[in-house]
Write a protein that holds these residues in place. Structure first.
Motif, PDB file in Angstrom:
ATOM      1  N   PRO A  12       0.823  -1.214   0.000  1.00  0.00           N
ATOM      2  CA  PRO A  12       0.000   0.000   0.000  1.00  0.00           C
ATOM      3  C   PRO A  12       0.859   1.267   0.000  1.00  0.00           C
ATOM      4  N   ASP A  13       0.288   2.347  -0.460  1.00  0.00           N
ATOM      5  CA  ASP A  13       0.902   3.678  -0.380  1.00  0.00           C
ATOM      6  C   ASP A  13       2.274   3.775  -1.042  1.00  0.00           C
ATOM      7  N   ILE A  14       2.439   3.134  -2.177  1.00  0.00           N
ATOM      8  CA  ILE A  14       3.689   3.253  -2.921  1.00  0.00           C
ATOM      9  C   ILE A  14       3.530   4.402  -3.912  1.00  0.00           C
ATOM     10  N   SER A  15       4.434   5.359  -3.830  1.00  0.00           N
ATOM     11  CA  SER A  15       4.318   6.542  -4.670  1.00  0.00           C
ATOM     12  C   SER A  15       4.733   6.245  -6.113  1.00  0.00           C
ATOM     13  N   ASP A  20       8.866   4.945 -10.439  1.00  0.00           N
ATOM     14  CA  ASP A  20       9.769   5.510 -11.445  1.00  0.00           C
ATOM     15  C   ASP A  20      11.234   5.212 -11.112  1.00  0.00           C
ATOM     16  N   MET A  21      11.583   5.332  -9.813  1.00  0.00           N
ATOM     17  CA  MET A  21      12.964   5.051  -9.395  1.00  0.00           C
ATOM     18  C   MET A  21      13.311   3.582  -9.610  1.00  0.00           C
ATOM     19  N   LEU A  22      12.355   2.707  -9.303  1.00  0.00           N
ATOM     20  CA  LEU A  22      12.579   1.277  -9.513  1.00  0.00           C
ATOM     21  C   LEU A  22      12.806   0.990 -10.996  1.00  0.00           C
ATOM     22  N   ASP A  23      11.991   1.579 -11.839  1.00  0.00           N
ATOM     23  CA  ASP A  23      12.111   1.377 -13.284  1.00  0.00           C
ATOM     24  C   ASP A  23      13.442   1.931 -13.802  1.00  0.00           C
ATOM     25  N   ALA A  24      13.808   3.134 -13.367  1.00  0.00           N
ATOM     26  CA  ALA A  24      15.035   3.774 -13.840  1.00  0.00           C
ATOM     27  C   ALA A  24      16.292   3.058 -13.340  1.00  0.00           C
ATOM     28  N   SER A  25      16.192   2.388 -12.203  1.00  0.00           N
ATOM     29  CA  SER A  25      17.361   1.728 -11.617  1.00  0.00           C
ATOM     30  C   SER A  25      17.767   0.465 -12.367  1.00  0.00           C
ATOM     31  N   GLY A  26      16.826  -0.097 -13.128  1.00  0.00           N
ATOM     32  CA  GLY A  26      17.102  -1.360 -13.803  1.00  0.00           C
ATOM     33  C   GLY A  26      16.875  -2.567 -12.912  1.00  0.00           C
ATOM     34  N   TYR A  27      16.327  -2.347 -11.721  1.00  0.00           N
ATOM     35  CA  TYR A  27      16.103  -3.434 -10.774  1.00  0.00           C
ATOM     36  C   TYR A  27      14.643  -3.893 -10.711  1.00  0.00           C
ATOM     37  N   ILE A  73       6.523  -4.717   6.469  1.00  0.00           N
ATOM     38  CA  ILE A  73       6.925  -5.310   5.190  1.00  0.00           C
ATOM     39  C   ILE A  73       7.303  -4.205   4.208  1.00  0.00           C
ATOM     40  N   ARG A  74       6.457  -3.190   4.124  1.00  0.00           N
ATOM     41  CA  ARG A  74       6.684  -2.071   3.199  1.00  0.00           C
ATOM     42  C   ARG A  74       7.998  -1.364   3.518  1.00  0.00           C
ATOM     43  N   ASN A  75       8.187  -1.006   4.794  1.00  0.00           N
ATOM     44  CA  ASN A  75       9.382  -0.257   5.175  1.00  0.00           C
ATOM     45  C   ASN A  75      10.650  -1.090   4.966  1.00  0.00           C
ATOM     46  N   THR A  76      10.590  -2.376   5.289  1.00  0.00           N
ATOM     47  CA  THR A  76      11.765  -3.229   5.112  1.00  0.00           C
ATOM     48  C   THR A  76      12.079  -3.425   3.632  1.00  0.00           C
ATOM     49  N   PHE A  77      11.057  -3.655   2.825  1.00  0.00           N
ATOM     50  CA  PHE A  77      11.302  -3.811   1.390  1.00  0.00           C
ATOM     51  C   PHE A  77      11.911  -2.531   0.806  1.00  0.00           C
ATOM     52  N   LEU A  78      11.344  -1.367   1.162  1.00  0.00           N
ATOM     53  CA  LEU A  78      11.902  -0.099   0.658  1.00  0.00           C
ATOM     54  C   LEU A  78      13.322   0.113   1.175  1.00  0.00           C
ATOM     55  N   ALA A  98      19.034   9.305   1.481  1.00  0.00           N
ATOM     56  CA  ALA A  98      18.339  10.095   0.466  1.00  0.00           C
ATOM     57  C   ALA A  98      17.518   9.193  -0.448  1.00  0.00           C
ATOM     58  N   THR A  99      18.085   8.053  -0.823  1.00  0.00           N
ATOM     59  CA  THR A  99      17.365   7.110  -1.687  1.00  0.00           C
ATOM     60  C   THR A  99      16.162   6.531  -0.965  1.00  0.00           C
ATOM     61  N   HIS A 100      16.348   6.153   0.298  1.00  0.00           N
ATOM     62  CA  HIS A 100      15.243   5.575   1.076  1.00  0.00           C
ATOM     63  C   HIS A 100      14.108   6.588   1.248  1.00  0.00           C
ATOM     64  N   ARG A 101      14.455   7.838   1.532  1.00  0.00           N
ATOM     65  CA  ARG A 101      13.418   8.886   1.658  1.00  0.00           C
ATOM     66  C   ARG A 101      12.691   9.088   0.339  1.00  0.00           C
ATOM     67  N   ALA A 102      13.446   9.108  -0.749  1.00  0.00           N
ATOM     68  CA  ALA A 102      12.839   9.321  -2.069  1.00  0.00           C
ATOM     69  C   ALA A 102      11.881   8.178  -2.429  1.00  0.00           C
ATOM     70  N   LEU A 103      12.182   6.979  -1.965  1.00  0.00           N
ATOM     71  CA  LEU A 103      11.307   5.835  -2.212  1.00  0.00           C
ATOM     72  C   LEU A 103      10.045   5.871  -1.344  1.00  0.00           C
ATOM     73  N   GLY A 104      10.080   6.684  -0.287  1.00  0.00           N
ATOM     74  CA  GLY A 104       8.936   6.764   0.617  1.00  0.00           C
ATOM     75  C   GLY A 104       9.200   6.148   1.971  1.00  0.00           C
ATOM     76  N   GLY A 105      10.457   5.784   2.238  1.00  0.00           N
ATOM     77  CA  GLY A 105      10.830   5.219   3.533  1.00  0.00           C
ATOM     78  C   GLY A 105      11.147   6.311   4.536  1.00  0.00           C
ATOM     79  N   ASN A 106      11.474   5.887   5.758  1.00  0.00           N
ATOM     80  CA  ASN A 106      11.753   6.853   6.822  1.00  0.00           C
ATOM     81  C   ASN A 106      13.245   7.086   7.051  1.00  0.00           C
ATOM     82  N   ALA A 107      14.091   6.496   6.208  1.00  0.00           N
ATOM     83  CA  ALA A 107      15.549   6.692   6.255  1.00  0.00           C
ATOM     84  C   ALA A 107      16.162   6.293   7.588  1.00  0.00           C
ATOM     85  N   THR A 108      15.606   5.268   8.204  1.00  0.00           N
ATOM     86  CA  THR A 108      16.193   4.736   9.430  1.00  0.00           C
ATOM     87  C   THR A 108      16.455   3.254   9.246  1.00  0.00           C
TER      88      THR A 108
END
Length: 163
Positions: A12-15, A20-27, A73-78, A98-108
């Motif tokens: 849920p709540d995936i921006s 876009d970042m996942l697609d651009a990363s090639g992963y 699950i969401r936070n760990t996957f991100l 910075a990457t984790h925040r951009a993905l929607g994580g809490n950067a911790t």
């Protein structure tokens, strides 16, 4: 076997930015697995050396996260996806944050769930012997090596090994 793109679609709540970042990363086709062998960590990003570069090869998630809930699950996957995208060398530094925040994580760091760590330690520790003087049980994760005499540090008694 699930790909990162398929897995992220179940959360849920995936921006759109995360997609876009996942697609651009090639992963997008990065393998995501539930790994029951993980005991003391919520997730792990694996790397391989390919064409002289270190790249992510798969993400493992601890099945215990299912008990923790969708948010865990969401936070760990991100968190693990941020490791894949930011790269192996950045660890939990500013590039990863910075990457984790951009993905929607809490950067911790979210790998130390107390319930999982305590449960894992409890499952791996066993009685390996007892003290002949004070009769205290000796509990360890690994058996005591053979052909040695061990002393109990508290009373100085000899530790009798259990088979």
């Amino acid at each position: 076997m699930t790909t990162a793109l398929d897995f992220i679609a179940t959360l849920p709540d995936i921006s759109d930015r995360a997609l876009d970042m996942l697609d651009a990363s090639g992963y997008a086709n990065l393998t995501v697995l539930w790994n029951p062998r993980l005991r003391t960590t919520a997730g792990r990003c694996h790397y391989v050396r390919r064409d002289g570069r270190v790249v992510a090869s798969k993400i493992d998630l601890n099945p215990s996260l299912k008990v923790e809930g969708v948010a865990a699950i969401r936070n760990t996957f991100l968190h693990e996806l941020a490791h894949a995208i930011a790269g192996h060398a950045v660890k939990h530094g500013t590039g990863w944050k910075a990457t984790h925040r951009a993905l929607g994580g809490n950067a911790t760091r979210c790998h130390e769930y107390a319930s999982m760590s305590a449960q894992a330690r409890q499952n791996t520790r066993k009685v390996v012997g007892h003290c002949d003087r004070c009769d205290q049980k000796i509990v360890r994760a690994k058996a005591l090596p053979a052909n040695r005499t061990y002393r109990h540090p508290k009373c100085g008694g000899t530790i009798i090994k259990h088979c």
